[in-house]
Design a protein around this motif. Structure first.
Motif, PDB file in Angstrom:
ATOM      1  N   UNK A  96     -10.618   0.809   7.659  1.00  0.00           N
ATOM      2  CA  UNK A  96      -9.606   1.055   6.376  1.00  0.00           C
ATOM      3  C   UNK A  96      -8.761  -0.233   6.873  1.00  0.00           C
ATOM      4  N   UNK A  97      -9.277  -0.994   8.064  1.00  0.00           N
ATOM      5  CA  UNK A  97      -8.137  -1.907   8.802  1.00  0.00           C
ATOM      6  C   UNK A  97      -8.896  -3.127   7.377  1.00  0.00           C
ATOM      7  N   UNK A  98      -9.364  -3.229   7.213  1.00  0.00           N
ATOM      8  CA  UNK A  98     -10.556  -4.216   5.952  1.00  0.00           C
ATOM      9  C   UNK A  98      -9.862  -4.063   4.232  1.00  0.00           C
ATOM     10  N   UNK A  99     -10.055  -2.453   4.397  1.00  0.00           N
ATOM     11  CA  UNK A  99      -9.465  -2.340   2.416  1.00  0.00           C
ATOM     12  C   UNK A  99      -8.304  -1.477   2.603  1.00  0.00           C
ATOM     13  N   UNK A 100      -7.475  -2.022   3.896  1.00  0.00           N
ATOM     14  CA  UNK A 100      -6.189  -2.171   3.708  1.00  0.00           C
ATOM     15  C   UNK A 100      -5.538  -3.797   3.186  1.00  0.00           C
ATOM     16  N   UNK A 101      -6.065  -5.192   3.887  1.00  0.00           N
ATOM     17  CA  UNK A 101      -5.446  -5.651   3.807  1.00  0.00           C
ATOM     18  C   UNK A 101      -6.506  -6.024   1.886  1.00  0.00           C
ATOM     19  N   UNK A 102      -7.205  -5.063   0.787  1.00  0.00           N
ATOM     20  CA  UNK A 102      -7.482  -6.131   0.061  1.00  0.00           C
ATOM     21  C   UNK A 102      -6.546  -5.140  -0.915  1.00  0.00           C
ATOM     22  N   UNK A 103      -6.084  -3.877  -0.107  1.00  0.00           N
ATOM     23  CA  UNK A 103      -5.206  -2.901  -1.059  1.00  0.00           C
ATOM     24  C   UNK A 103      -3.645  -3.736  -0.943  1.00  0.00           C
ATOM     25  N   UNK A 104      -3.703  -4.537  -0.143  1.00  0.00           N
ATOM     26  CA  UNK A 104      -1.925  -4.829   0.338  1.00  0.00           C
ATOM     27  C   UNK A 104      -1.122  -3.857   0.953  1.00  0.00           C
ATOM     28  N   UNK A 105      -1.762  -2.757   1.969  1.00  0.00           N
ATOM     29  CA  UNK A 105      -1.087  -1.574   2.930  1.00  0.00           C
ATOM     30  C   UNK A 105      -1.343  -2.877   3.811  1.00  0.00           C
ATOM     31  N   UNK A 106       0.199  -2.815   4.597  1.00  0.00           N
ATOM     32  CA  UNK A 106       0.873  -3.173   6.032  1.00  0.00           C
ATOM     33  C   UNK A 106      -0.186  -1.974   7.113  1.00  0.00           C
ATOM     34  N   UNK A 107       0.105  -2.353   8.420  1.00  0.00           N
ATOM     35  CA  UNK A 107       0.063  -1.458   9.212  1.00  0.00           C
ATOM     36  C   UNK A 107       0.867   0.109   9.325  1.00  0.00           C
ATOM     37  N   UNK A 108       2.378  -0.222   8.509  1.00  0.00           N
ATOM     38  CA  UNK A 108       3.421   0.546   9.036  1.00  0.00           C
ATOM     39  C   UNK A 108       2.931   1.791   7.188  1.00  0.00           C
ATOM     40  N   UNK A 109       1.591   0.937   6.701  1.00  0.00           N
ATOM     41  CA  UNK A 109       1.666   2.179   5.842  1.00  0.00           C
ATOM     42  C   UNK A 109       3.026   1.617   4.495  1.00  0.00           C
ATOM     43  N   UNK A 110       3.341   0.543   4.616  1.00  0.00           N
ATOM     44  CA  UNK A 110       4.168   0.522   3.278  1.00  0.00           C
ATOM     45  C   UNK A 110       2.692  -0.565   1.972  1.00  0.00           C
ATOM     46  N   UNK A 111       3.308  -0.811   1.265  1.00  0.00           N
ATOM     47  CA  UNK A 111       2.168  -1.638  -0.194  1.00  0.00           C
ATOM     48  C   UNK A 111       3.002  -3.083   0.057  1.00  0.00           C
ATOM     49  N   UNK A 112       3.080  -4.708  -0.441  1.00  0.00           N
ATOM     50  CA  UNK A 112       2.921  -5.124  -0.299  1.00  0.00           C
ATOM     51  C   UNK A 112       2.703  -5.926  -1.131  1.00  0.00           C
ATOM     52  N   UNK A 113       1.973  -5.368  -1.860  1.00  0.00           N
ATOM     53  CA  UNK A 113       1.994  -5.624  -3.401  1.00  0.00           C
ATOM     54  C   UNK A 113       0.920  -4.804  -4.122  1.00  0.00           C
ATOM     55  N   UNK A 114       1.406  -4.577  -5.907  1.00  0.00           N
ATOM     56  CA  UNK A 114       0.468  -3.696  -5.972  1.00  0.00           C
ATOM     57  C   UNK A 114      -0.664  -3.946  -6.956  1.00  0.00           C
ATOM     58  N   UNK A 115      -1.367  -4.477  -6.637  1.00  0.00           N
ATOM     59  CA  UNK A 115      -2.078  -5.254  -6.773  1.00  0.00           C
ATOM     60  C   UNK A 115      -2.609  -3.480  -7.264  1.00  0.00           C
ATOM     61  N   UNK A 116      -2.888  -2.772  -7.539  1.00  0.00           N
ATOM     62  CA  UNK A 116      -4.310  -1.407  -7.555  1.00  0.00           C
ATOM     63  C   UNK A 116      -2.910  -0.608  -8.898  1.00  0.00           C
TER      64      UNK A 116
END
Length: 509
Positions: free
Chosen positions: A356-376
């Motif tokens: 999930x950590x790797x996938x989070x990096x792909x999706x732009x998701x932070x450890x706090x559960x927010x999304x830094x990008x709107x990639x998806x």
């Protein structure tokens, strides 16, 4: 899975492993005005002339300069309103040639963040010395007028939830379609007309306007992956305005989505084989036997996770779709292959967190559960406008069989891609076709022989379709050629961009 160049991916994966958060320079903090761009006079339709002749005000933002450009939300109806495009540039360090616009891929990857955070990974020093490097967030992306659809919790449920039923069953298909329909309606509600105008042709028209706004008669451009596709579309739309174009990790515009998916599935499997061949002699490798045995084991792991997704400590599920993302991302660069040792070991042990950590990096998701990008959200919106989706379930199932035959280990988990756009609010009107760009100046097309995301055959096809295409081949592994540390590739691109030297024949590095 059309993403940024290998150096950017390696940096993201590496940052994840050491739990570092990297942020770009924010446009919310401005310093005194640095300068204004003098736009290049352009003979265009009077209805769009104000966009081409607009004055860009560049202001200091950290170590860079930032500006905002206006573009019509609909180039065919400029009266419908405007959107904003966020730009960032690093001025030339020495004797300036002009502006080099760059796009790192996606669709949905931020060109602004690419310049702010990752420029040195793919743009060599001699190029930076002579060009103003200009990054921009395309329409629908990041700091530009962006497609936003879901709150963070809802996006979690979309990306990390599990649809009911066995994959490919009627129950599963109906559940997937319901989810994508709800996603599309949420996007329509929040974005309105923008959602209908984030196609690549519209972005190519933005690119031409930006060329004029920064004061250039012709476009000098460096595009990776989807960014290479954007450059190809630009060349086909504005061949007489092509300057020096480098298309790295090209995408064949003649292929439909089903053909592209087969190519990517085969590319990922070839890269996975290369990883396994390198891994298996080591005692730390999680696989034993032959490479074929290990490939079967990987398929078995995906099948097991598909039947029984693994719950993480935060309640999210590791599904087969997410696991495939976690497998694919490290394959983009041989330097990140060792990450896969840990990935497979933890998943076999029933642990979801590392994947999930790797996938989070792909999706732009932070450890706090927010999304830094709107990639998806941006990726879905662009794809559904660029590639027609057919609505026959029986055809989808036949395509799934063909995909499994072509790529038996990963192919089944890339099938049914049409579901993503089947109930999207806007349908694609594009017909895939070759792009020749007659009359364009010479264009450099780069391809890597074992590229997992944009197969080498696509670069060969694009170079042959373009009347002025010149192919540069990197024999090796990884997604895209620049940033791989290959002196031959770097020198060829530098001589082309900096000195205007076009190879007299295709180049093999």
């Amino acid at each position: 899975m059309r993403r940024a160049p290998r150096g950017v991916v390696a940096a993201v994966v590496g940052a994840l492993l050491v739990a570092l958060a990297v942020s770009g320079c924010g446009m919310s903090v401005f310093f005194p005005v640095v300068e204004e761009s003098t736009p290049f006079p352009q003979d265009v339709d009077p209805s769009i002339e104000p966009y081409y002749t607009q004055i860009l005000r560049w202001e200091q933002c950290g170590d860079f300069q930032c500006a905002t450009a206006a573009a019509p939300i609909d180039w065919d109806d400029p009266s419908a309103g405007d959107i904003e495009l966020a730009l960032i540039r690093q001025p030339a360090q020495e004797d300036r040639i002009g502006s080099l616009l760059v796009n790192p891929g996606g669709p949905g990857v931020s060109g602004y963040d690419f310049v702010a955070d990752s420029l040195d990974t793919a743009v060599t020093e001699p190029i930076q010395d002579r060009y103003d490097i200009v990054g921009f967030d395309p329409r629908g992306v990041g700091r530009s007028s962006a497609v936003t659809c879901l709150e963070d919790d809802d996006l979690d449920r979309l990306l990390y939830g599990s649809a009911a039923g066995a994959r490919g069953s009627d129950t599963w298909l109906n559940a997937q379609n319901e989810r994508t329909h709800a996603f599309g309606q949420a996007c329509l509600t929040k974005n309105g007309a923008l959602l209908a105008n984030v196609d690549t042709v519209s972005t190519a028209r933005d690119l031409d306007m930006l060329r004029a706004a920064v004061g250039e008669e012709h476009l000098d451009y460096l595009g990776f992956s989807y960014g290479a596709y954007l450059g190809t579309v630009y060349a086909g739309t504005f061949p007489d305005r092509v300057g020096r174009l480098v298309l790295d990790g090209a995408i064949d515009p003649a292929l439909g989505d089903a053909q592209l998916t087969i190519g990517q599935a085969q590319g990922l499997e070839a890269a996975l084989r290369a990883y396994l061949a390198a891994c298996m002699p080591a005692a730390t490798c999680p696989f034993q036997g032959t490479v074929d045995d290990a490939m079967a084991s990987v398929r078995g792991i995906l099948d097991a996770v598909s039947k029984n997704p693994i719950a993480s400590t935060d309640g999210r599920l590791l599904t087969a779709d997410t696991l495939l993302i976690a497998i694919a991302a490290p394959l983009y660069d041989a330097e990140t292959w060792p990450v896969l040792d840990t990935l497979f070991g933890t998943v076999v042990a029933g642990q979801a967190e590392f994947a999930l950590t790797i996938a989070d990096g792909y999706y732009g998701r932070t450890p706090e559960g927010t999304y830094e990008s709107n990639l998806m959200e941006a990726l879905r919106a662009v794809k559904c406008l660029d590639y027609p989706a057919q609505n026959s379930v029986s055809v989808m199932k036949e395509q799934g069989k063909a995909l499994t035959q072509a790529a038996p280990y990963l192919g089944p988990y890339l099938a049914y891609g049409d579901l993503a756009c089947l109930s999207w609010p806007f349908r694609s009107e594009r017909t895939p076709a070759p792009i020749a760009a007659p009359g364009a100046a010479p264009i450099l097309v780069l391809g890597t022989t074992n590229d997992p995301a944009t197969p080498y055959a696509w670069a060969v096809a694009v170079a042959s379709q373009l009347e002025s295409g010149v192919l540069v081949t990197l024999q090796g592994e990884g997604h895209t050629a620049l940033g791989a540390g290959n002196a031959c590739v770097d020198a060829t691109v530098e001589q082309y961009l900096v000195d205007g030297v076009v190879p007299t024949a295709d180049v093999v590095c």
